[in-house]
Scaffold this active site. Structure first.
Site, short mmCIF file in Angstrom:
data_model
loop_
_atom_site.label_atom_id
_atom_site.label_comp_id
_atom_site.label_asym_id
_atom_site.label_seq_id
_atom_site.Cartn_x
_atom_site.Cartn_y
_atom_site.Cartn_z
N ASP A 5 0.20 -0.41 2.66
CA ASP A 5 1.11 0.49 3.30
C ASP A 5 1.32 1.89 2.36
OD1 ASP A 5 1.64 -1.04 5.65
OD2 ASP A 5 3.05 -2.30 4.30
N LYS A 61 -3.08 4.84 2.20
CA LYS A 61 -4.50 5.13 2.20
C LYS A 61 -5.09 5.87 3.33
CE LYS A 61 -4.78 0.75 2.16
NZ LYS A 61 -3.37 0.39 2.04
N GLY A 101 -2.58 -0.60 9.60
CA GLY A 101 -2.40 0.38 10.30
C GLY A 101 -2.47 1.77 9.46
N HIS A 102 -3.52 2.57 9.74
CA HIS A 102 -3.46 3.72 8.96
C HIS A 102 -2.79 5.07 9.54
CE1 HIS A 102 -6.76 2.09 5.92
NE2 HIS A 102 -5.56 1.70 5.79
N GLN A 153 -4.59 -2.91 3.46
CA GLN A 153 -3.64 -3.69 2.69
C GLN A 153 -3.78 -3.04 1.27
OE1 GLN A 153 -6.10 -5.99 4.91
NE2 GLN A 153 -4.44 -5.82 6.39
#
Length: 434
Positions: free
Chosen positions: A13, A16, A40-41, A225
């Site tokens: 988180d 990235k 989730g990005h 991650q």
């Protein structure tokens, strides 16, 4: 010009996706090499928010190729939904823009059912998984009984493999006291249809990427991650089920180690963690809650509130070592505006000793107390600033102190959520040039 790997340098988180989206303008191909839709990005471009779970963050740039490598575990239903949503918004106009490895393993319905049932049976010992079936899918991969994307394209082969695996899944679910609707014929029909839907995108990704390199294309590898969640190098067993470190970038897409030239680690200006496990700098007080609210610290995939704390330079030094970091990009520097003082953990105290390096035993990390260095905070807003020299002196001093404590240069800082709200001191695709 080098090929660049972007990895999380903390507990995930870190932002990235934002950095990958920013750097995609300098790359030709963006490659996702591990994890699944447990990541989730979140991207904000022109004030519009996009959350991606499988397709690389570079997809928002026209003309760029995005690859889902063999190291990813893929839920084809999620992938199809993501494709449709992107197309509805005017992205992914050319199907050739997306490449999916034939050898990526598929998350099947029993994987999700087993994941949830196991977590519910663990009580206080919960890992804190997302329940998306990631771990059980990687287990099947290692046990040599997994179903891959290529299997979805051959209905007879798929039916045979589903029949063999469903029997074992039913046995495990029964032991866990759980039930799931695992109708073999329905599963085969559904997943064969999903296979047909993604057929335009699937190919031998290793061969495709090798061809791109021969043509002089620049690659940007996108991790999911973070380092401290790596299955080998993280706070085991409170980790994800894949290797999140930079060394897996080439393994997860079928290239050799010489394909990587630069490793960029992403770190927040503070720290967060989701799920269980050791987290030395965690703040369970008003300061921690303030960081959570100011930073919007809720999971992009699950919506779970993240644990928050001060930046941990000990953990960052460890990340620098196991990833071979060339540089660090610091996100959410703006969140620290308004704090009277800001802190950096520079050591761990345990048993009357102060440790300057991350212990290899996660149970020892659990007993450690952080040793902090305290710096004066700043009150100036950062969102509209675009150069390093524009930053308030105290904000610059904080970043430089982190750099000194970690031993890796900070090459950029984000000062807001939008793509443009980032100060890039050095471009990793052009090292040494500003």
């Amino acid at each position: 010009m080098p090929n660049v790997v972007v990895v999380g340098a903390q507990w995930g988180d870190e932002g990235k996706g934002k950095i990958v989206d920013l750097l995609t303008q300098y790359a030709d191909v963006v490659v996702r090499f591990q994890g699944g839709n447990n990541a989730g990005h979140t991207l904000v471009v022109g004030g519009e928010k996009t959350v991606l779970h499988l397709i690389p963050a570079g997809i928002l740039h026209p003309g760029k190729s995005c690859v889902i490598g063999n190291g990813v575990v893929c839920d084809p239903e999620v992938l199809v939904t993501e494709i449709e949503q992107l197309k509805a918004r005017g992205f992914l106009k050319d199907d050739k823009q997306l490449v999916v490895s034939l050898d990526a393993h598929v998350i099947m319905p029993w994987h999700q059912a087993i994941d949830v049932a196991r977590e519910q049976s663990m009580g206080q010992g919960k890992i804190g998984t997302t329940g998306r079936g990631i771990g059980p899918t990687y287990e099947d991969k290692v046990a040599r009984r997994g179903i891959r994307i290529r299997d979805l394209l051959d209905e007879a082969r798929l039916a045979r493999k589903v029949k063999d695996r469903v029997a074992l899944a039913r046995e495990e679910l029964a032991r866990l006291g759980a039930k799931a609707d695992l109708d073999e014929a329905a599963i085969v029909k559904k997943y064969a249809a999903l296979g047909r839907r993604i057929t335009p995108y699937v190919t031998d990704a290793s061969l495709w990427l090798h061809g791109a390199l021969k043509q002089g294309k620049q690659l940007l590898f996108e991790g999911a991650q973070g380092t401290m969640l790596d299955v080998d190098h993280g706070t085991y067993p409170f980790v994800t089920s894949s290797n999140t470190v930079a060394g897996n970038a080439v393994v997860g897409c079928g290239l050799g180690p010489t394909a990587v030239d630069y490793v960029l680690g992403i770190s927040k200006a503070y720290s967060t963690r989701v799920g269980s496990g050791p987290y030395p700098t965690e703040l369970k007080d008003d300061t921690g809650e303030r960081l959570r609210k100011l930073g919007g610290e809720y999971g992009a995939t699950t919506g779970r509130p993240r644990r928050t704390g001060w930046l941990d330079a000990v953990a960052l030094r460890y990340a620098a070592r196991v990833n071979g970091l060339s540089g660090i990009a610091m996100t959410k520097l703006d969140v620290l505006t308004g704090f009277e003082t800001v802190k950096i953990a520079v050591g761990y105290r345990t048993g009357g000793k102060v440790l300057e390096e991350m212990p290899s035993d996660p149970e020892l990390i659990e007993r450690c107390e952080p040793v902090y260095e305290e710096l004066p905070g700043w009150t100036e807003k950062l969102e509209k600033l675009r150069t390093w020299d524009d930053l308030p002196p105290r904000a610059r001093a904080y970043v430089k102190r982190v750099e000194e404590r970690v031993g890796v240069k900070v090459i950029g800082c984000s000062v807001g959520a939008d793509r443009g709200e980032t100060i890039l001191v050095e471009n990793p695709f052009r090292p040494g040039a500003k």
